[in-house]
Write a protein that holds these residues in place. Structure first.
Motif, PDB file in Angstrom:
ATOM      1  N   ASN A   1       0.827  -1.210   0.000  1.00  0.00           N
ATOM      2  CA  ASN A   1       0.000   0.000   0.000  1.00  0.00           C
ATOM      3  C   ASN A   1       0.862   1.261   0.000  1.00  0.00           C
ATOM      4  O   ASN A   1       1.973   1.275   0.535  1.00  0.00           O
ATOM      5  CB  ASN A   1      -0.922   0.022   1.217  1.00  0.00           C
TER       6      ASN A   1
ATOM      7  N   THR B   1      -4.213   7.614   0.708  1.00  0.00           N
ATOM      8  CA  THR B   1      -3.864   6.195   0.730  1.00  0.00           C
ATOM      9  C   THR B   1      -4.295   5.538  -0.571  1.00  0.00           C
ATOM     10  O   THR B   1      -5.375   5.823  -1.098  1.00  0.00           O
ATOM     11  CB  THR B   1      -4.543   5.459   1.903  1.00  0.00           C
TER      12      THR B   1
ATOM     13  N   ASN C   1      -4.732   1.744  -1.844  1.00  0.00           N
ATOM     14  CA  ASN C   1      -4.730   0.360  -1.377  1.00  0.00           C
ATOM     15  C   ASN C   1      -4.389  -0.578  -2.534  1.00  0.00           C
ATOM     16  O   ASN C   1      -5.171  -0.745  -3.466  1.00  0.00           O
ATOM     17  CB  ASN C   1      -6.097   0.003  -0.780  1.00  0.00           C
TER      18      ASN C   1
ATOM     19  N   TYR D   1      -7.142  -7.056   4.680  1.00  0.00           N
ATOM     20  CA  TYR D   1      -6.428  -6.058   3.879  1.00  0.00           C
ATOM     21  C   TYR D   1      -6.679  -4.678   4.485  1.00  0.00           C
ATOM     22  O   TYR D   1      -7.555  -3.933   4.055  1.00  0.00           O
ATOM     23  CB  TYR D   1      -6.886  -6.125   2.421  1.00  0.00           C
TER      24      TYR D   1
ATOM     25  N   TYR E   1      -6.823  -0.927   5.844  1.00  0.00           N
ATOM     26  CA  TYR E   1      -6.693   0.420   5.289  1.00  0.00           C
ATOM     27  C   TYR E   1      -5.927   1.336   6.244  1.00  0.00           C
ATOM     28  O   TYR E   1      -5.480   2.403   5.849  1.00  0.00           O
ATOM     29  CB  TYR E   1      -8.073   1.032   5.037  1.00  0.00           C
TER      30      TYR E   1
ATOM     31  N   HIS F   1      -6.850  -2.198  11.643  1.00  0.00           N
ATOM     32  CA  HIS F   1      -8.180  -2.079  11.041  1.00  0.00           C
ATOM     33  C   HIS F   1      -9.020  -3.307  11.405  1.00  0.00           C
ATOM     34  O   HIS F   1      -8.690  -4.436  11.056  1.00  0.00           O
ATOM     35  CB  HIS F   1      -8.028  -1.970   9.521  1.00  0.00           C
TER      36      HIS F   1
ATOM     37  N   GLN G   1     -16.676  -0.139  11.538  1.00  0.00           N
ATOM     38  CA  GLN G   1     -15.229  -0.205  11.363  1.00  0.00           C
ATOM     39  C   GLN G   1     -14.554   0.315  12.629  1.00  0.00           C
ATOM     40  O   GLN G   1     -15.106   1.159  13.337  1.00  0.00           O
ATOM     41  CB  GLN G   1     -14.794   0.670  10.185  1.00  0.00           C
TER      42      GLN G   1
END
Length: 337
Positions: free
Chosen positions: A126, A141, A143, A208, A210, A214, A267
């Motif tokens: 990333n 960011t 990804n 995966y 972020y 996470h 999240q």
């Protein structure tokens, strides 16, 4: 030392297996990879690297197909060998939680990295950097960690008979799921169960990520996302129960993000976003909520910040604002309820 011996040695040292289990573990690996791997030597030392080499050997031996899905399924099966059963993971978590919630969270995070559920090697691809702006430093960011599906596998997926099990990627039924071409392998996946506002919920990490640590808090039942008063109650319950983590929610609308709207979830993680650091442009109080400090922050979009020592006041005011916003319209700026 051979590849299989090295991998099995790591499994024994990083799990509850003992030296007496070596032959058993060797046979479990051979059953998945193929006996042709027995004499293969390796210079690798790290568990995940050894797993990756075993997967490639399985492709070479034609034990599995040369596809992303087959690699993923075998990889998670191999890493399941270093992953305790869900009941043990939950028992360990809550026993540690009694003494230190922070340590319980850290232990689960370390397990989720060790068993390659959190894809550290992929996440390292990333790109993230900060950019100065009129609103403070913004985070950019990109990804690159989540692998793109191979066109051949996309074509195969179209021919696969539809399945409702698991109903989506956030259901509890993903824990230990073998995987298929149109649903990710989750043999090494573990979920912490906890009660929130009278319902069973799950706590897991994102494969995966972020941002740092996470994680996802998911409804124990397959219910669609719906922002309501309960959302505010749950968000505050999460930050109380999981100290050090923030909690946030995507919108329950299909046009404002890539969230899985079919399953209620939130999240979280150990991260401070630029929005949290943005200064207040204007402060005020809402009538009847004098214990809540309210303000508009300096941000490209309309954002209210509410601060109070009273959880109940925060929930009540947040819900009041939400209900007002839901029925608010201003056609001059294309806002339609």
């Amino acid at each position: 030392m051979t590849l299989v011996d090295k991998f099995v040695t790591h499994v024994i040292s990083e799990s509850s297996f003992e030296e007496m289990d070596r032959i058993y573990l060797t046979n479990r690996v051979l059953a998945r990879v193929g006996e042709g791997v027995l004499e293969v030597e390796t210079n690798l030392d790290k568990l995940i690297d050894l797993k990756d080499q075993l997967v490639e050997e399985a492709v070479r031996l034609e034990t599995i197909e040369d596809s992303q899905t087959a690699r993923e399924i075998l990889g998670t099966e191999l890493m399941d060998l270093v992953t305790p059963y869900p009941s043990q993971v939950n028992r360990d978590f809550w026993e540690a939680y009694v003494h230190s919630p922070e340590q319980a969270i850290e232990d689960f995070y370390q397990l989720s990295q060790k068993n390659d559920y959190i894809k550290l090697k992929a996440i390292a691809k990333n790109i993230a950097y900060r950019v100065p702006s009129d609103y403070g430093e913004l985070e950019i960011t990109i990804n690159l960690s989540k692998p793109e599906k191979d066109p051949k596998e996309i074509a195969v997926a179209k021919l696969v008979q539809a399945s409702n099990y698991p109903q989506c990627q956030l259901c509890l039924e993903n824990e230990g799921y073998h995987g298929r071409v149109n649903h990710p392998a989750r043999s090494n996946h573990r979920i912490i169960r906890f009660e929130m506002v009278g319902q069973e919920w799950g706590f897991q990490y994102s494969p995966y990520a972020y941002f740092n640590e996470h994680c996802i808090f998911l409804d124990g039942q397959h219910r669609p996302m719906a922002i309501s008063r309960q959302s505010f109650e749950r968000l505050l319950a999460i930050v109380e129960q999981f100290p050090g983590y923030f909690a946030g929610s995507n919108a329950d609308l299909p046009i404002v993000g890539g969230s899985i709207l079919t399953h209620d979830h939130y999240q979280g993680g150990r991260h401070v976003f630029p929005m949290e650091l943005a200064p207040l442009q204007k402060t005020f109080r809402f009538a009847g909520f004098e214990q809540v400090k309210a303000g508009i922050i300096k941000w490209p979009m309309s954002v209210l910040r509410l601060t109070s020592d009273s959880k109940e006041d925060l929930i009540n005011l947040a819900d009041k604002i939400f209900q007002e916003w839901r029925q608010y319209s201003d056609s001059s700026v294309q806002i339609l309820a």
